[in-house]
Every structure is written in C-alpha cells, then in structure tokens.
Design an enzyme around this catalytic site. Structure first.
Site, mmCIF file in Angstrom:
data_model
loop_
_atom_site.group_PDB
_atom_site.id
_atom_site.type_symbol
_atom_site.label_atom_id
_atom_site.label_comp_id
_atom_site.label_asym_id
_atom_site.label_seq_id
_atom_site.Cartn_x
_atom_site.Cartn_y
_atom_site.Cartn_z
ATOM 1 N N GLU A 35 0.840 -1.203 0.000
ATOM 2 C CA GLU A 35 0.000 0.000 0.000
ATOM 3 C C GLU A 35 0.875 1.253 0.000
ATOM 4 O O GLU A 35 1.861 1.327 0.726
ATOM 5 C CB GLU A 35 -0.902 0.000 1.247
ATOM 6 C CG GLU A 35 -1.794 1.226 1.332
ATOM 7 C CD GLU A 35 -2.914 1.064 2.342
ATOM 8 O OE1 GLU A 35 -3.580 0.013 2.345
ATOM 9 O OE2 GLU A 35 -3.109 1.997 3.134
ATOM 10 N N TYR B 221 -6.819 6.907 -0.604
ATOM 11 C CA TYR B 221 -7.649 8.007 -1.089
ATOM 12 C C TYR B 221 -7.884 8.966 0.073
ATOM 13 O O TYR B 221 -8.351 8.551 1.134
ATOM 14 C CB TYR B 221 -8.984 7.419 -1.567
ATOM 15 C CG TYR B 221 -9.923 8.387 -2.227
ATOM 16 C CD1 TYR B 221 -9.901 8.552 -3.605
ATOM 17 C CD2 TYR B 221 -10.839 9.117 -1.476
ATOM 18 C CE1 TYR B 221 -10.770 9.427 -4.222
ATOM 19 C CE2 TYR B 221 -11.712 10.000 -2.091
ATOM 20 C CZ TYR B 221 -11.679 10.159 -3.469
ATOM 21 O OH TYR B 221 -12.545 11.022 -4.072
#
Ligand code: FAD
Length: 285
Positions: free
Chosen positions: A18, A50
């Site tokens: 990630e 996000y």
C-alpha cells in the site's frame, strides 16, 4: 476475486503493498520513485489510498495509473463519506478511463466538523452501487480489533458479512501487532460464513512517532514483547528501524505458517523497508 483466485488455487500467499499519495502534488515524483522500487519486488498488486477530503484525493487515480504502467495491478481506494453519487460517478469514470479495474470501497473516517455526505452511509452502500455498474472488482476493509464505532465484534462481523454480500470480493485488514488477535477475528469471520480471502495488514514500525499515531488512530493493541523492543531502541533510530522490520518479518512468517490468504504491507512509501521484508520472505510466497 481475480487478485486472489490463482494464488489460492496454487496454495500461495498473496503479497500486496500500500502507498499513499503525497500531501502536495509537488511530492508526486517521490512516490513515483518509490513505486519504481516497489514494482521490482513483484507484488500481486499495489493499493493507493484516497484522501477522504484532503488535497491528495485526486491523485489516487493518477498514481494507480502509474502502478499499472509499471506492470503491477493497481487497487484504487475510494471513500464515500465526503462523496455523493455525482462525485463517486466522476471518480469511477476516471478510474475506468485509466484502466483501473480494482477498487477498495471504503466509507472513510467521519471528521468532526465536516458533515458527512448522505448518499452512501456505509462502505457496503458504495459496494452495491459500484457493483450495479458492473465494471470493477471490489475489496473491503476489516478490523481484527473491531472498528471503533462498532458496539462489539459480533455486530462488526455482521456488518462485514453484509459488505461481502454487497460485492466485496476480498478483504484487507487494519494493521495489528498481535497475530492471535487476527486469528480470532478470522475464525469468527469464517464461522459467520464470510468465505472471501482475508489479507492481513502488516505495518513495519520504523520510528516511535509512528507507533503513537497508529495506536491513537486505530486502537491497535501492543504485545509486551513489541513494546519492550521499541522501548529498548527508542533513542537509536537505526536499531529501532531494524527491530521494526524484524518484528514484521516474524509476524509474517507466523501468518504464512498459519495459512493466511494474503499479506498487505503498509509500506509507508518506504521501499527500503519493503525491500528488506520482501528479501526475507520472497521465496516463501
Ligand atoms: P464501513 O464498512 O462502512 O464500517 C464503518 C462502521 O460502520 C463499522 O463500525 C461498521 O460495523 C458499521 N457498519 C457498517 N455497515 C453498517 C450497517 N449497514 N449498519 C450499521 N452499521 C454499519 N480511509 C481513508 O480515508 N482513505 C483510505 O484510503 C483508507 N484506506 C484504508 C484501507 C484499509 C485496509 C483499512 C482497514 C482502512 C482504510 N481507511 C482509509 C480507514 C477507513 O476509512 C476507516 O476505518 C473508516 O472509519 C471505516 O471505513 P470502512 O470502509 O471500514 O467502513
């Protein structure tokens, strides 16, 4: 899901990374540099966070596109707490135009002082909506130590099952430092009939500030051996970094031995740390 099916058939553990978009657009080159390194480590996919309302929100699609250009499958996160149907549709169109096929559908944190949008109350609502469009594979988040707002584990798992029924094809867990906590959660999820792959979220801690932030943000419990090793090296940054990496490797080896579906590494955009871990476990995957 397509990201796990093949690995599952072959009895393999899926490794994913990630990354997060930089706070300012000017920092995008730094992420690209990190991605060049991370892509070489051959993860099954790289997810891109996000910003639930911040300036980095719009960079998710751009960075996910960059991941794809490096030959790695991107998984774009999308939150709905500050998005309505129109803005979600706009994001989906952008993902689609950039060739992104996988989305981690999230609610996002409710920030005090910012009124949440009302079109999607839970991540499951976002899942149903995106599924109805029919052009994305979906993932959902899960919480081995119970989501902060949930009354208890039973209620949280019930809601999680609903999210899976609404279209989440695999789950990624919040970070944890105590594998026993994860195993207990996984058992409960399986008992409740949640049968999609569940990836374990692992964050190698490499500085003391990070620990305090993570614990206050997500309430992860700290096993005594972890706290002791972090304390022992709190004034020695290099040793602390190495201890954090070693601890993460130890967690991952135990998870693989116990048949976990996937390891999702919160890389904190740090290819050095991800590289050390991949080097240690790479041949085991
Ligand atoms: P939900 O699944 O909607 O759950 C939120 C709460 O509502 C839970 O307590 C749940 O039990 C409850 N609930 C769910 N459905 C129902 C229902 N139908 N009725 C009643 N209660 C219900 N945040 C970001 O801003 N950006 C990111 O990129 C991001 N990435 C993340 C990645 C991972 C792997 C994880 C674990 C978290 C991430 N987060 C991110 C944080 C996340 O947005 C927060 O934890 C948020 O508070 C919950 O999001 P969710 O999608 O899990 O919510």
């Amino acid at each position: 899901s397509n990201l796990y099916t093949k690995a599952k058939e072959e009895g393999k553990t899926v490794l994913s990374f990630e990354v997060f978009p930089p706070k300012k657009t000017s920092g995008i080159e730094t992420v690209y540099k990190a991605l060049d390194e991370l892509a070489k480590m051959n993860p099954a996919y790289i997810s891109v966070t996000y910003g639930a309302g911040g300036t980095e929100a719009n960079n998710t699609a751009i960075i996910a596109e960059k991941v794809k250009s490096l030959g790695v499958e991107p998984l774009a996160h999308l939150t709905c707490v500050n998005n309505d149907r129109v803005s979600v549709e706009k994001e989906l169109d952008e993902f689609k135009s950039k060739g992104i096929e996988n989305i981690l559908a999230l609610r996002g944190d409710i920030v005090p002082g910012i009124e949440p949008k009302k079109d999607f109350l839970h991540a499951s609502d976002l899942c149903s909506y995106i599924k109805a469009r029919g052009d994305f594979e979906l993932a959902g988040a899960c919480y081995p130590e119970v989501h902060m707002e949930a009354k208890d584990m039973v209620e949280d798992i019930k809601n999680l099952k609903h999210k899976v029924e609404c279209g989440a094809e695999h789950l990624i867990s919040q970070l944890f430092f105590d594998n026993e906590v994860f195993y207990k959660f996984q058992d409960m999820a399986r008992c409740a009939g949640i049968d999609v792959p569940i990836a374990a979220g692992i964050m190698p801690v490499t500085n003391t500030k990070q620990i305090q932030r993570m614990v206050s943000m997500c309430g992860a419990s700290l096993p005594a051996n972890f706290s002791r090793i972090m304390q022992k090296y709190e004034n020695n940054p290099e040793a602390l970094r190495d201890a954090g990496i070693a601890y993460a490797i130890q967690q991952i080896i135990d998870l693989i031995a116990n048949g976990v579906d996937g390891i999702h590494l919160y890389t904190m955009n740090n290819p050095y740390v991800a590289g050390k871990i991949t080097e240690a476990i790479g041949s085991m995957l």
